[in-house]
Design a protein around this motif. Structure first.
Motif, PDB file in Angstrom:
ATOM      1  N   GLY A   1      -4.535   0.657   3.559  1.00 13.58           N
ATOM      2  CA  GLY A   1      -3.730  -0.559   3.696  1.00 13.58           C
ATOM      3  C   GLY A   1      -3.547  -0.951   5.150  1.00 13.58           C
ATOM      4  O   GLY A   1      -3.592  -2.136   5.503  1.00 13.58           O
ATOM      5  N   PHE A   2      -3.357   0.040   6.002  1.00 16.07           N
ATOM      6  CA  PHE A   2      -3.223  -0.235   7.436  1.00 16.07           C
ATOM      7  C   PHE A   2      -4.521  -0.818   7.993  1.00 16.07           C
ATOM      8  O   PHE A   2      -4.494  -1.786   8.752  1.00 16.07           O
TER       9      PHE A   2
ATOM     10  N   SER B   1       0.829  -1.214   0.000  1.00 17.21           N
ATOM     11  CA  SER B   1       0.000   0.000   0.000  1.00 17.21           C
ATOM     12  C   SER B   1       0.859   1.258   0.000  1.00 17.21           C
ATOM     13  O   SER B   1       0.478   2.263  -0.609  1.00 17.21           O
ATOM     14  N   ALA B   2       2.013   1.214   0.650  1.00 17.02           N
ATOM     15  CA  ALA B   2       2.903   2.384   0.637  1.00 17.02           C
ATOM     16  C   ALA B   2       3.454   2.635  -0.763  1.00 17.02           C
ATOM     17  O   ALA B   2       3.505   3.782  -1.219  1.00 17.02           O
ATOM     18  N   VAL B   3       3.846   1.567  -1.442  1.00 19.33           N
ATOM     19  CA  VAL B   3       4.374   1.736  -2.811  1.00 19.33           C
ATOM     20  C   VAL B   3       3.278   2.237  -3.750  1.00 19.33           C
ATOM     21  O   VAL B   3       3.490   3.187  -4.521  1.00 19.33           O
ATOM     22  N   ILE B   4       2.099   1.613  -3.682  1.00 20.06           N
ATOM     23  CA  ILE B   4       0.991   2.048  -4.540  1.00 20.06           C
ATOM     24  C   ILE B   4       0.591   3.481  -4.202  1.00 20.06           C
ATOM     25  O   ILE B   4       0.369   4.304  -5.096  1.00 20.06           O
ATOM     26  N   GLY B   5       0.519   3.795  -2.916  1.00 18.22           N
ATOM     27  CA  GLY B   5       0.164   5.151  -2.508  1.00 18.22           C
ATOM     28  C   GLY B   5       1.174   6.175  -2.971  1.00 18.22           C
ATOM     29  O   GLY B   5       0.806   7.266  -3.424  1.00 18.22           O
TER      30      GLY B   5
ATOM     31  N   GLY C   1      -2.045  13.838  -0.252  1.00 18.65           N
ATOM     32  CA  GLY C   1      -3.185  13.336   0.502  1.00 18.65           C
ATOM     33  C   GLY C   1      -3.608  11.945   0.064  1.00 18.65           C
ATOM     34  O   GLY C   1      -3.982  11.109   0.888  1.00 18.65           O
ATOM     35  N   TRP C   2      -3.561  11.677  -1.246  1.00 19.22           N
ATOM     36  CA  TRP C   2      -3.917  10.340  -1.745  1.00 19.22           C
ATOM     37  C   TRP C   2      -2.937   9.285  -1.243  1.00 19.22           C
ATOM     38  O   TRP C   2      -3.322   8.150  -0.959  1.00 19.22           O
ATOM     39  N   THR C   3      -1.681   9.668  -1.132  1.00 16.55           N
ATOM     40  CA  THR C   3      -0.689   8.737  -0.597  1.00 16.55           C
ATOM     41  C   THR C   3      -1.057   8.343   0.825  1.00 16.55           C
ATOM     42  O   THR C   3      -1.047   7.157   1.188  1.00 16.55           O
ATOM     43  N   VAL C   4      -1.412   9.346   1.621  1.00 16.81           N
ATOM     44  CA  VAL C   4      -1.775   9.080   3.011  1.00 16.81           C
ATOM     45  C   VAL C   4      -3.045   8.234   3.086  1.00 16.81           C
ATOM     46  O   VAL C   4      -3.126   7.286   3.874  1.00 16.81           O
TER      47      VAL C   4
ATOM     48  N   TYR D   1       2.321  10.475  -6.469  1.00 17.92           N
ATOM     49  CA  TYR D   1       3.305  11.148  -7.315  1.00 17.92           C
ATOM     50  C   TYR D   1       2.695  11.494  -8.678  1.00 17.92           C
ATOM     51  O   TYR D   1       2.922  12.574  -9.216  1.00 17.92           O
ATOM     52  N   ILE D   2       1.927  10.551  -9.236  1.00 16.54           N
ATOM     53  CA  ILE D   2       1.311  10.785 -10.545  1.00 16.54           C
ATOM     54  C   ILE D   2       0.281  11.900 -10.462  1.00 16.54           C
ATOM     55  O   ILE D   2       0.232  12.778 -11.326  1.00 16.54           O
ATOM     56  N   THR D   3      -0.551  11.883  -9.432  1.00 11.18           N
ATOM     57  CA  THR D   3      -1.603  12.901  -9.311  1.00 11.18           C
ATOM     58  C   THR D   3      -1.117  14.171  -8.624  1.00 11.18           C
ATOM     59  O   THR D   3      -1.854  15.145  -8.551  1.00 11.18           O
TER      60      THR D   3
END
Length: 101
Positions: free
Chosen positions: A55-56, A31-35, A46-49, A40-42
């Motif tokens: 995932g958590f 989930s950290a890698v996907i986030g 906030g989306w990363t978090v 990064y792309i968008t």
């Protein structure tokens, strides 16, 4: 109602703990890698978090309850000893003497 909670198993064996830890770490890592990639792309941190928090939450749901897959290898405990062997005082026990070589 309390009897219902008392009937729920709460233990997890050692192999189950290892499996739960591996699942937990794997979900958090993925989930950290996907986030990170999606954030990064968008260009939205906030989306990363949000993705890491999702995932958590998923990993907690899968690893915190003692699901049956974590209880497949129960420990075999030693049999209960007779009460008489524990009642002896230290002076009454036979002392083992080591011989000098």
């Amino acid at each position: 109602m309390l009897d219902l909670f008392g009937s729920i198993p709460t233990q997890m064996d050692y192999k189950g703990q290892k499996l739960a830890e591996q699942i937990f770490q794997g979900i958090i890592l993925v989930s950290a890698v996907i986030g990170f990639i999606y954030g990064y792309i968008t260009e939205q941190f906030g989306w990363t978090v949000y993705i890491v928090m999702a995932g958590f939450a998923l990993s907690c749901l899968l690893t915190l309850p003692p699901w049956p897959m974590y209880r497949r290898n129960p420990l075999k405990w030693l049999p209960v000893q007779e009460l008489g062997t524990e009642d002896k005082k230290p002076a009454e026990r036979k002392l083992k003497r080591h011989t000098k070589s």
